[in-house]
Design a protein around this motif. Sequence first.
Motif, PDB file in Angstrom:
ATOM      1  N   MET A 265      25.195 -25.964 -33.129  1.00 21.38           N
ATOM      2  CA  MET A 265      26.003 -24.802 -33.492  1.00 21.38           C
ATOM      3  C   MET A 265      26.886 -25.112 -34.700  1.00 21.38           C
ATOM      4  SD  MET A 265      25.147 -22.274 -31.603  1.00 21.38           S
ATOM      5  CE  MET A 265      23.502 -22.968 -31.671  1.00 21.38           C
ATOM      6  N   ARG A 266      27.458 -26.325 -34.711  1.00 27.92           N
ATOM      7  CA  ARG A 266      28.287 -26.726 -35.862  1.00 27.92           C
ATOM      8  C   ARG A 266      27.433 -26.837 -37.132  1.00 27.92           C
ATOM      9  NH1 ARG A 266      30.786 -30.227 -32.100  1.00 27.92           N
ATOM     10  NH2 ARG A 266      29.585 -31.997 -32.881  1.00 27.92           N
ATOM     11  N   HIS A 267      26.199 -27.370 -36.980  1.00 29.15           N
ATOM     12  CA  HIS A 267      25.311 -27.503 -38.136  1.00 29.15           C
ATOM     13  C   HIS A 267      24.960 -26.132 -38.705  1.00 29.15           C
ATOM     14  CE1 HIS A 267      23.849 -31.687 -36.605  1.00 29.15           C
ATOM     15  NE2 HIS A 267      25.029 -31.733 -37.228  1.00 29.15           N
ATOM     16  N   ILE A 268      24.664 -25.150 -37.850  1.00 29.84           N
ATOM     17  CA  ILE A 268      24.333 -23.803 -38.326  1.00 29.84           C
ATOM     18  C   ILE A 268      25.486 -23.226 -39.136  1.00 29.84           C
ATOM     19  CG2 ILE A 268      23.890 -21.422 -37.572  1.00 29.84           C
ATOM     20  CD1 ILE A 268      22.344 -22.622 -35.194  1.00 29.84           C
ATOM     21  N   ALA A 269      26.693 -23.334 -38.585  1.00 27.30           N
ATOM     22  CA  ALA A 269      27.858 -22.794 -39.295  1.00 27.30           C
ATOM     23  C   ALA A 269      28.072 -23.534 -40.615  1.00 27.30           C
ATOM     24  CB  ALA A 269      29.093 -22.902 -38.399  1.00 27.30           C
ATOM     25  N   GLY A 270      27.865 -24.869 -40.605  1.00 27.17           N
ATOM     26  CA  GLY A 270      28.058 -25.661 -41.823  1.00 27.17           C
ATOM     27  C   GLY A 270      27.063 -25.300 -42.911  1.00 27.17           C
ATOM     28  N   TYR A 271      25.778 -25.151 -42.534  1.00 26.50           N
ATOM     29  CA  TYR A 271      24.758 -24.816 -43.534  1.00 26.50           C
ATOM     30  C   TYR A 271      24.968 -23.409 -44.099  1.00 26.50           C
ATOM     31  CZ  TYR A 271      22.079 -29.052 -42.632  1.00 26.50           C
ATOM     32  OH  TYR A 271      21.675 -30.355 -42.536  1.00 26.50           O
ATOM     33  N   VAL A 272      25.445 -22.495 -43.285  1.00 30.49           N
ATOM     34  CA  VAL A 272      25.748 -21.152 -43.787  1.00 30.49           C
ATOM     35  C   VAL A 272      26.848 -21.229 -44.832  1.00 30.49           C
ATOM     36  CG1 VAL A 272      26.717 -18.900 -43.188  1.00 30.49           C
ATOM     37  CG2 VAL A 272      24.937 -19.909 -41.751  1.00 30.49           C
ATOM     38  N   ASP A 273      27.877 -22.024 -44.535  1.00 33.50           N
ATOM     39  CA  ASP A 273      28.971 -22.184 -45.508  1.00 33.50           C
ATOM     40  C   ASP A 273      28.455 -22.787 -46.811  1.00 33.50           C
ATOM     41  OD1 ASP A 273      30.868 -21.093 -43.843  1.00 33.50           O
ATOM     42  OD2 ASP A 273      31.486 -23.024 -42.984  1.00 33.50           O
ATOM     43  N   LEU A 274      27.541 -23.805 -46.739  1.00 31.20           N
ATOM     44  CA  LEU A 274      27.000 -24.442 -47.952  1.00 31.20           C
ATOM     45  C   LEU A 274      26.195 -23.442 -48.786  1.00 31.20           C
ATOM     46  CD1 LEU A 274      25.841 -27.954 -46.651  1.00 31.20           C
ATOM     47  CD2 LEU A 274      27.678 -27.478 -48.291  1.00 31.20           C
ATOM     48  N   VAL A 275      25.375 -22.645 -48.118  1.00 27.85           N
ATOM     49  CA  VAL A 275      24.564 -21.661 -48.837  1.00 27.85           C
ATOM     50  C   VAL A 275      25.465 -20.655 -49.558  1.00 27.85           C
ATOM     51  CG1 VAL A 275      22.933 -19.755 -48.559  1.00 27.85           C
ATOM     52  CG2 VAL A 275      22.550 -21.912 -47.357  1.00 27.85           C
TER      53      VAL A 275
ATOM     54  N   TYR B  31      24.065 -10.677 -43.925  1.00 31.35           N
ATOM     55  CA  TYR B  31      23.258 -11.328 -42.879  1.00 31.35           C
ATOM     56  C   TYR B  31      23.777 -12.728 -42.568  1.00 31.35           C
ATOM     57  CZ  TYR B  31      19.734  -7.621 -43.280  1.00 31.35           C
ATOM     58  OH  TYR B  31      19.080  -6.427 -43.272  1.00 31.35           O
ATOM     59  N   LEU B  32      24.083 -13.494 -43.614  1.00 32.32           N
ATOM     60  CA  LEU B  32      24.612 -14.846 -43.389  1.00 32.32           C
ATOM     61  C   LEU B  32      25.962 -14.802 -42.680  1.00 32.32           C
ATOM     62  CD1 LEU B  32      23.640 -16.574 -46.763  1.00 32.32           C
ATOM     63  CD2 LEU B  32      22.680 -17.025 -44.492  1.00 32.32           C
ATOM     64  N   GLY B  33      26.764 -13.778 -42.999  1.00 31.61           N
ATOM     65  CA  GLY B  33      28.046 -13.644 -42.287  1.00 31.61           C
ATOM     66  C   GLY B  33      27.843 -13.389 -40.804  1.00 31.61           C
ATOM     67  N   ASN B  34      26.828 -12.552 -40.498  1.00 33.15           N
ATOM     68  CA  ASN B  34      26.527 -12.300 -39.078  1.00 33.15           C
ATOM     69  C   ASN B  34      26.056 -13.569 -38.378  1.00 33.15           C
ATOM     70  OD1 ASN B  34      27.196  -9.616 -39.387  1.00 33.15           O
ATOM     71  ND2 ASN B  34      25.065  -8.938 -39.732  1.00 33.15           N
ATOM     72  N   VAL B  35      25.238 -14.376 -39.117  1.00 30.95           N
ATOM     73  CA  VAL B  35      24.771 -15.640 -38.533  1.00 30.95           C
ATOM     74  C   VAL B  35      25.949 -16.552 -38.242  1.00 30.95           C
ATOM     75  CG1 VAL B  35      23.458 -17.748 -38.991  1.00 30.95           C
ATOM     76  CG2 VAL B  35      22.485 -15.522 -39.568  1.00 30.95           C
ATOM     77  N   LYS B  36      26.901 -16.609 -39.152  1.00 33.82           N
ATOM     78  CA  LYS B  36      28.057 -17.486 -38.950  1.00 33.82           C
ATOM     79  C   LYS B  36      28.897 -17.023 -37.765  1.00 33.82           C
ATOM     80  CE  LYS B  36      31.986 -19.553 -41.335  1.00 33.82           C
ATOM     81  NZ  LYS B  36      32.740 -19.670 -42.601  1.00 33.82           N
ATOM     82  N   GLU B  37      29.111 -15.688 -37.643  1.00 33.50           N
ATOM     83  CA  GLU B  37      29.884 -15.171 -36.505  1.00 33.50           C
ATOM     84  C   GLU B  37      29.169 -15.465 -35.189  1.00 33.50           C
ATOM     85  OE1 GLU B  37      30.661 -11.065 -36.998  1.00 33.50           O
ATOM     86  OE2 GLU B  37      31.921 -11.320 -38.784  1.00 33.50           O
ATOM     87  N   ALA B  38      27.833 -15.270 -35.176  1.00 32.56           N
ATOM     88  CA  ALA B  38      27.076 -15.523 -33.949  1.00 32.56           C
ATOM     89  C   ALA B  38      27.119 -16.995 -33.562  1.00 32.56           C
ATOM     90  CB  ALA B  38      25.628 -15.066 -34.125  1.00 32.56           C
ATOM     91  N   SER B  39      27.007 -17.889 -34.562  1.00 36.44           N
ATOM     92  CA  SER B  39      27.057 -19.322 -34.251  1.00 36.44           C
ATOM     93  C   SER B  39      28.444 -19.720 -33.769  1.00 36.44           C
ATOM     94  CB  SER B  39      26.648 -20.134 -35.479  1.00 36.44           C
ATOM     95  OG  SER B  39      27.578 -19.951 -36.533  1.00 36.44           O
TER      96      SER B  39
END
Length: 749
Positions: A530-540, A555-563
């Motif tokens: 879960m931390r990796h997903i949030a981290g990679y979204v921030d990097l992108v 879409y990436l914001g939704n992914v970050k909120e969900a993670s």
Amino acid sequence: MRDAFIDSGIRREAAEPGLADLSLCDQEPIRTPGAIQPHGRLLVLLPRTLALAAFSENWPAGEIDEAREALRQFSFDELAVDASPLALGALAIGGMSFDVSAHRSAEHLIVEFEPASSSAGNQAPIYSLARVFLPQLHDAESIEQLAGLAAAEMKRLTGFGRCLVYRFDEGGHGEVLGEACDPGYDSYAGHHFPATDIPQQARALYLLNRFRQIADARYRPVPLHTTAPALVADGIDLSQAQLRSVSPIHLEYMRNMGTLASASVSIVVDGRLWGLISCHDHQPRLLGMATRLACEHLGQLLALQIQSKAANRLVAERLELRKLTLEIVAQLADSDATLQRLVGEASPMLRVMRATGAAVVLDDAVWTVGDVPDDEQIRALAQWVAGMGVDVYRSDALAQTHAPALAYVQAAAGVLAVSISQVHRHMILWFRPEIVRTVKWAGEPRKAVLPDGRIQPRLSFESWAEQIRGRSASWSVAEVGAAGELRQALIGIVLRRAEELAEVAGELGRVNRELEAFSYTVSHDLRAPMRHIAGYVDLVLEQDGAKLGERARRYLGNVKEASAFAAMLVDALLDFSRMGRAALKPRRVDTGALVAGLVRELVRTEPARAIEWRVDADLPALEADPLLLQVAVRNLLANAVKYSRTREPSRITVRALREAEGDGLEIEDNGVGFQMKYADKLFGVFQRLHQADEFEGTGIGLANVKRIVERHGGRVWARAEPGLGACFGFLLPRAGSPSLALSNGDEDA
């Protein structure tokens, strides 16, 4: 010698009318009166040597030695102590013929001489009894018919003017079941005689000596004289002697009744005095030995028939009750075995005990069927019965021993109760209503008390009616036995179901431990992804955000909120798993300081909210693990803040609870509330009553609260109304309670 008789307790003047004192009945020496009735003679011998120990005063000079010599032809070695007298035959002494009988007491050989009666051959009473009476007994269908036949046959055998057959009830009162009498005699059919008419020691003597006759109630007792100064006449046991002088009180009783002669035969069933055959005559009447033996046989035949019919009736009743008991047990066994099911169908439960109402009590819970007292009265009665410590309790006059029952005597004058458990107040009760009865007594049962305080035998035997209240129909032996059998069957069902539940609980415990281990592993292993997903979204977003379109960034914001939500959910699951595995470390926690700190924390998180906090000043100190208790209280306070968000202002109240079972807190808000039919779902994992877009959350907070409270041996609850707010509370046991001690150190609880 005469002085010894006077000091024996049966003084000659006491036999005079009007001088007997009934208060002395139970102290009278009726077995050792020191005197006999005058229609016969008596010798008291030493068993081995036939040496003379005592004799009745009415022996003519010289005839005692003649009698002793005549007795030497008999052997007395076979006579058992306290056995019935043995007829020896006729002896001629002093020109008179006597029927002689003998019996042994513990110390003496008692020989009685009565005027001889002629032998009637095949017309003797004993043969007449076998030819006439015995066949009639077999055709009788009821005990009342048996009693009527016995009364008629007894009158035919003896020639007495009136013969009664009556039985004793549990209180010792006699009820006349059969009667045969001549014109001019009062009828006592259907009447009762009070228990006080026959003292306890007289009843005991009726068991030992089955026949007694009094030839003339006006007789003067013939004293016994002893041959040695060391032997006193009132020390000689005449319990089995037919000539034994009777109590002067009883003689006065007979004269008051207009009876000058009487005879009685004991009816002994199953070793107890079931009743008597009692004969009366207005004139003196003496029965010969042959007639007396026939009367004794009549009593034995009647007793055997009564015992047989009673046994047959008891067997039939028990079979019927057993069928109903099995029906009840089968219905319960096919259900979940909770005893509440017993009152689900009224018919079997009431029919099995012929009751009009029944109740099942489990501690403070009461379930009823039929006509019963109210729940609070039943609880009090169950508590009183439980205090006796008996498995089965019965009473047909409950108010006599349990005074509060006077208030509901019309519904429950009688009760039959079985206790299923001595640990919990787990009981089944059946009720019977009051039956008002009118009893006809043969004269007022209360005895007259003279001005000098002396209690006098009854003077009148005229029919006297009494209305009896406060009693129900009696519980039969078969019903009490069926209640005991039902109790054993119910205990077996409950124990079997408890074993099944224990087995299921053990299996559930194992599964729960496996699930906890699984949830701990999964939640722990999911935190890093879960931390990796949030981290990679921030990097992108940081490196290539300018190249992405608006839709891609959304879409990436939704992914970050969900993670982020998934990470929060994983953390909550991890906390939930840890709470079931970590050992408790209880100590005294100041909940006042705990709540104050949490309130400050919650105010800081939402500074713009207008919240009215109402916190009791005297919150209790609780014995609990400080960290886990803080988690539980924080969840309850945070829920109150969250679900009152739509109110202006929000009001949150924290109350102190101090009850018999422990101490705790109650937290109330004025928020959205919920429907009570969903209250049981609130404390389950992932159970939510509101949409996530209305109120955020993981659905694990209240499950954590329940787990924490129950691990401390406490309980938690909730109540609410939609739109009017909700209230959550918990109680924890005080220090040293068994439940808290069981929770300590149990890592798998």
